[in-house]
Design a protein around this motif. Structure first.
Motif, short mmCIF file in Angstrom:
data_model
loop_
_atom_site.label_atom_id
_atom_site.label_comp_id
_atom_site.label_asym_id
_atom_site.label_seq_id
_atom_site.Cartn_x
_atom_site.Cartn_y
_atom_site.Cartn_z
N ALA A 15 -28.18 -24.32 16.06
CA ALA A 15 -27.02 -23.55 15.67
C ALA A 15 -27.70 -22.63 14.61
CB ALA A 15 -26.08 -24.32 14.74
N THR A 16 -26.87 -21.42 14.38
CA THR A 16 -27.18 -20.44 13.50
C THR A 16 -25.94 -19.93 12.67
OG1 THR A 16 -26.65 -18.46 14.82
CG2 THR A 16 -28.86 -19.40 15.01
N VAL A 17 -26.08 -19.53 11.41
CA VAL A 17 -24.83 -19.42 10.30
C VAL A 17 -23.98 -18.18 11.33
CG1 VAL A 17 -26.05 -17.24 9.43
CG2 VAL A 17 -24.41 -18.76 8.25
N GLY A 18 -24.58 -17.50 12.44
CA GLY A 18 -23.64 -16.69 12.95
C GLY A 18 -22.27 -17.32 13.77
N GLY A 19 -22.48 -18.54 13.91
CA GLY A 19 -21.22 -19.08 14.36
C GLY A 19 -20.03 -18.93 13.27
N TRP A 20 -20.48 -18.55 11.87
CA TRP A 20 -19.21 -18.21 11.03
C TRP A 20 -18.70 -16.74 11.29
CZ3 TRP A 20 -16.17 -20.96 8.39
CH2 TRP A 20 -16.32 -22.51 7.88
N ARG A 21 -19.58 -16.06 11.64
CA ARG A 21 -19.08 -14.73 11.85
C ARG A 21 -18.28 -14.57 13.04
NH1 ARG A 21 -23.75 -10.40 13.93
NH2 ARG A 21 -23.97 -12.08 15.39
N HIS A 22 -17.99 -15.35 14.09
CA HIS A 22 -17.49 -15.15 15.03
C HIS A 22 -16.18 -15.94 15.21
CE1 HIS A 22 -20.66 -13.04 17.23
NE2 HIS A 22 -21.46 -14.16 17.10
N VAL A 23 -16.11 -16.65 14.20
CA VAL A 23 -14.69 -17.81 14.25
C VAL A 23 -13.87 -16.93 13.76
CG1 VAL A 23 -16.00 -19.85 13.85
CG2 VAL A 23 -15.10 -18.52 11.86
N MET A 74 -25.69 -10.13 9.53
CA MET A 74 -24.99 -11.28 10.32
C MET A 74 -24.74 -12.20 8.98
SD MET A 74 -26.64 -14.17 12.91
CE MET A 74 -27.74 -14.67 11.45
N LEU A 75 -25.56 -12.48 8.26
CA LEU A 75 -25.52 -13.37 7.06
C LEU A 75 -24.23 -12.99 6.26
CD1 LEU A 75 -26.47 -15.97 5.71
CD2 LEU A 75 -27.85 -14.48 4.26
N GLU A 76 -24.28 -11.80 5.74
CA GLU A 76 -23.21 -11.09 5.01
C GLU A 76 -21.90 -11.28 5.52
OE1 GLU A 76 -21.04 -9.81 1.95
OE2 GLU A 76 -23.40 -9.71 1.90
N ALA A 77 -21.80 -11.08 6.99
CA ALA A 77 -20.63 -11.32 7.64
C ALA A 77 -20.00 -12.51 7.90
CB ALA A 77 -20.64 -10.56 9.03
N SER A 78 -21.18 -13.54 7.95
CA SER A 78 -20.80 -14.87 8.25
C SER A 78 -20.27 -15.64 6.86
CB SER A 78 -22.09 -15.65 8.68
OG SER A 78 -22.59 -15.14 9.86
N VAL A 79 -21.08 -15.36 5.88
CA VAL A 79 -20.72 -15.78 4.50
C VAL A 79 -19.37 -15.26 4.10
CG1 VAL A 79 -21.35 -16.13 2.14
CG2 VAL A 79 -23.09 -16.21 3.94
N SER A 80 -18.99 -14.10 4.34
CA SER A 80 -17.62 -13.57 4.03
C SER A 80 -16.62 -14.18 4.72
CB SER A 80 -17.48 -12.01 4.24
OG SER A 80 -18.32 -11.20 3.84
N GLN A 81 -16.75 -14.49 6.06
CA GLN A 81 -15.89 -15.59 6.55
C GLN A 81 -15.60 -16.86 6.06
OE1 GLN A 81 -13.96 -13.64 8.78
NE2 GLN A 81 -14.29 -14.45 10.64
N TRP A 82 -16.87 -17.62 6.00
CA TRP A 82 -16.73 -18.75 5.18
C TRP A 82 -15.92 -18.84 4.06
CZ3 TRP A 82 -21.18 -20.40 1.65
CH2 TRP A 82 -21.28 -21.65 1.53
N ARG A 83 -16.19 -17.71 3.37
CA ARG A 83 -15.72 -17.67 1.88
C ARG A 83 -14.27 -17.58 1.92
NH1 ARG A 83 -16.43 -20.36 -1.91
NH2 ARG A 83 -16.63 -19.06 -3.79
N ALA A 84 -13.84 -16.80 3.15
CA ALA A 84 -12.35 -16.80 3.34
C ALA A 84 -11.79 -17.91 3.70
CB ALA A 84 -12.24 -15.59 4.41
N VAL A 85 -12.39 -18.93 4.17
CA VAL A 85 -11.78 -20.14 4.44
C VAL A 85 -11.74 -21.08 3.00
CG1 VAL A 85 -11.80 -22.31 5.48
CG2 VAL A 85 -12.43 -20.05 6.95
N PHE A 86 -12.82 -20.98 2.16
CA PHE A 86 -12.86 -21.65 1.18
C PHE A 86 -13.07 -20.61 -0.21
CE2 PHE A 86 -15.06 -24.32 4.41
CZ PHE A 86 -13.95 -25.22 4.38
N PRO A 87 -12.08 -19.83 -0.44
CA PRO A 87 -12.21 -18.85 -1.57
C PRO A 87 -12.62 -19.30 -2.93
CG PRO A 87 -10.06 -18.96 -0.85
CD PRO A 87 -10.79 -20.00 -0.07
N ALA A 110 -25.88 -14.85 -1.64
CA ALA A 110 -25.13 -16.00 -2.17
C ALA A 110 -24.53 -15.43 -3.75
CB ALA A 110 -26.00 -17.21 -2.47
N GLN A 111 -25.66 -14.61 -4.23
CA GLN A 111 -25.11 -14.18 -5.58
C GLN A 111 -23.98 -13.15 -5.39
OE1 GLN A 111 -29.24 -13.06 -7.06
NE2 GLN A 111 -28.11 -13.46 -8.93
N SER A 112 -23.90 -12.44 -4.47
CA SER A 112 -22.91 -11.41 -4.14
C SER A 112 -21.58 -12.12 -3.84
CB SER A 112 -23.23 -10.73 -3.17
OG SER A 112 -23.17 -11.15 -1.81
N HIS A 113 -21.45 -13.46 -3.51
CA HIS A 113 -20.48 -14.09 -3.16
C HIS A 113 -20.00 -15.27 -4.29
CE1 HIS A 113 -19.23 -12.31 0.74
NE2 HIS A 113 -20.57 -12.17 0.97
N GLY A 114 -20.78 -15.19 -5.34
CA GLY A 114 -20.74 -16.17 -6.36
C GLY A 114 -20.91 -17.66 -5.96
#
Length: 481
Positions: A295-303, A342-355, A410-414
């Motif tokens: 797996a890659t973190v890119g899974g979060w970008r697509h969900v 890819m990481l920025e897009a994936s972490v943004s999606q991840w944080r949208a679920v757990f803000p 990580a820093q940019s998303h707290g």
């Protein structure tokens, strides 16, 4: 997730057996509740799969792959240095969220959700974290399990699983269906033909039954789904699942704890998205590990994040973790710009679920390369030796860059950031760990041995302040969900 009481009866079993199936609602996901009978003295689960065909002996490789000579590694490590611009970067634990990593640690239950590749899917890292918590075995449990039953390299909190070959895995990073309809672990299992079956031994490692309620998370289709279920050694029960398309739940409830569960698809397709069990009152640490090899973190970008929110409508985690990077670094040539996007897009999606949840990114450790024996020593020309030497740390440079990018994102998303690479000792540490006694690195110089994963968990626990003190004031029992 709230555990609902029965509502309107929508179906009773057909054919030979009868069951009570009722429907309630949790957010947008309907819950079908089925009363089942648990039995005592249930025999061990037998898979009944045909024995694998014996493979012919592998031919001896006349030019096997080996580790580079340590002298070659040392020469390259001496030349490895970070640019001046990086030396003033904050430490791994710096950032706006550093003071609040364990702000909810003294609640009745500390809830942790971890998404990872093969490193944490194997379970050795998280098992060591559990040991370091010094909690009793009955105080540590998973509430959610990913739909990766039978997948090689994945250890689930089940005593045993048996899966027929008629299932296909749908990880979100590689399958559009897995991203469009994701379970909590970002991987689904879909039956490829009617007759597909799977079975689970729900008992703990000591062989004791402890789950009286189990939820199967699935995707309801427009066409009815017909399943055959068997609990313990009881009769097979046929049930018909129908309702609005989308995320749905089949909850099995018994008066006593269940030992085994077998499922057969009579009419599908049936897309399993995960399992869930309520936490017992004794639980102090909930640790849900969603690891999948490759797996890659890119899974979060697509969900689609709206597809994930039904699984956590009321009680989000206290800490969520992303531990990826090894598979992203395997893409050659590696593009730091593409990885960052890819990481920025994936972490943004991840944080949208757990803000509002504390979050941690874990960067991969060092990685080495294997060389053909003919590439080493006096058999290589000076030109070949020079090329080999330049390749010895090629993954080291990539993983170091991945760790640097993860720290910035990580820093940019707290969020927090922690690096396996730095904890291991930086450049060349994969080779040093492989040559230790006992070895801490696997022979492939990518994965770790069991002691290696345990060492990494110990180092992270020390850096992040993970230990018994987190649970000393957690006296209140967990509420049954």
């Amino acid at each position: 997730m709230k555990w609902m009481s029965p509502g309107q009866v929508v179906f009773c079993g057909v054919l030979a057996c009868c069951c009570a199936l009722v429907q309630a609602q949790i957010g947008p996901a309907p819950v079908n509740l089925m009363q089942v009978q648990a039995l005592s003295d249930v025999p061990d689960l037998q898979c009944g799969l045909p024995a694998p065909a014996s493979k012919p002996p592998r031919a001896v490789d006349p030019d096997p792959v080996e580790w580079p000579d340590q002298t070659e590694v040392d020469e390259q490590v001496k030349a490895f240095s970070k640019p001046e611009s990086r030396r003033s970067e904050p430490s791994a634990l710096a950032g706006p969220a550093a003071a609040s990593l364990w702000s909810r640690a003294n609640a009745s239950v500390l809830r942790v959700g971890i998404w990872s590749d093969s490193h944490l899917a194997a379970g050795f890292f998280t098992q060591e974290l559990q040991r370091l918590s010094r909690l009793a075995p009955d105080q540590v449990r998973a509430q959610f399990m990913p739909a990766s039953l039978g997948r090689a390299g994945v250890r689930l909190p089940l005593r045993k699983t048996c899966v027929s070959p008629d299932w296909q895995y749908e990880p979100a990073h590689a399958q559009s269906a897995g991203a469009a309809h994701p379970g909590p672990g970002l991987v689904n299992m879909i039956s490829r033909q009617d007759g597909a079956w799977l079975s689970m031994d729900l008992r703990n490692a000591a062989g004791l039954a402890e789950r009286s309620r189990v939820r199967l998370l699935y995707q309801q289709t427009e066409r009815p789904i017909v399943l055959a279920l068997r609990v313990d050694a009881g009769p097979e029960q046929i049930i018909n699942l129908q309702g609005p398309q989308g995320a749905a739940v089949l909850e099995l409830a018994a008066q006593e704890a269940m030992s085994t569960l077998a499922l057969r698809v009579v009419q599908g397709p049936f897309r399993l998205q995960g399992l869930e069990s309520p936490l017992a009152p004794s639980v102090r640490l909930q640790m849900d590990v969603f690891g999948y090899p490759g797996a890659t973190v890119g899974g979060w970008r697509h969900v689609r994040t709206e597809s994930l929110t039904p699984w956590w409508p009321e009680r989000p985690y206290d800490l969520v973790v992303l531990a990826f990077g090894t598979n992203e670094g395997n893409v050659q040539p590696f593009s730091a710009q593409s990885y960052r996007q890819m990481l920025e897009a994936s972490v943004s999606q991840w944080r949208a679920v757990f803000p509002q949840t504390a979050c941690l990114l874990i960067a991969p450790g060092d990685r080495g390369v294997l060389l053909r024996r003919s590439q080493k020593g006096g058999k290589s020309s000076p030109q070949a030796k020079k090329k080999v030497a330049s390749d010895v740390l090629r993954f080291t440079r990539v993983h170091d860059e991945i760790g640097r990018i993860q720290k910035q994102v990580a820093q940019s998303h707290g969020c927090h950031a922690w690096s396996m690479f730095e904890a291991m000792g930086g450049a060349g540490s994969a080779y040093r760990w492989a040559r230790q006694t006992p070895p801490l690195m696997a022979r492939d110089l990518i994965h770790f041995t069991v002691p290696g994963y345990q060492r990494l968990a110990q180092l992270m626990a020390k850096d992040l302040g993970w230990g018994p003190a987190l649970f000393e004031d957690s006296a209140a029992p967990a509420a049954n969900r």
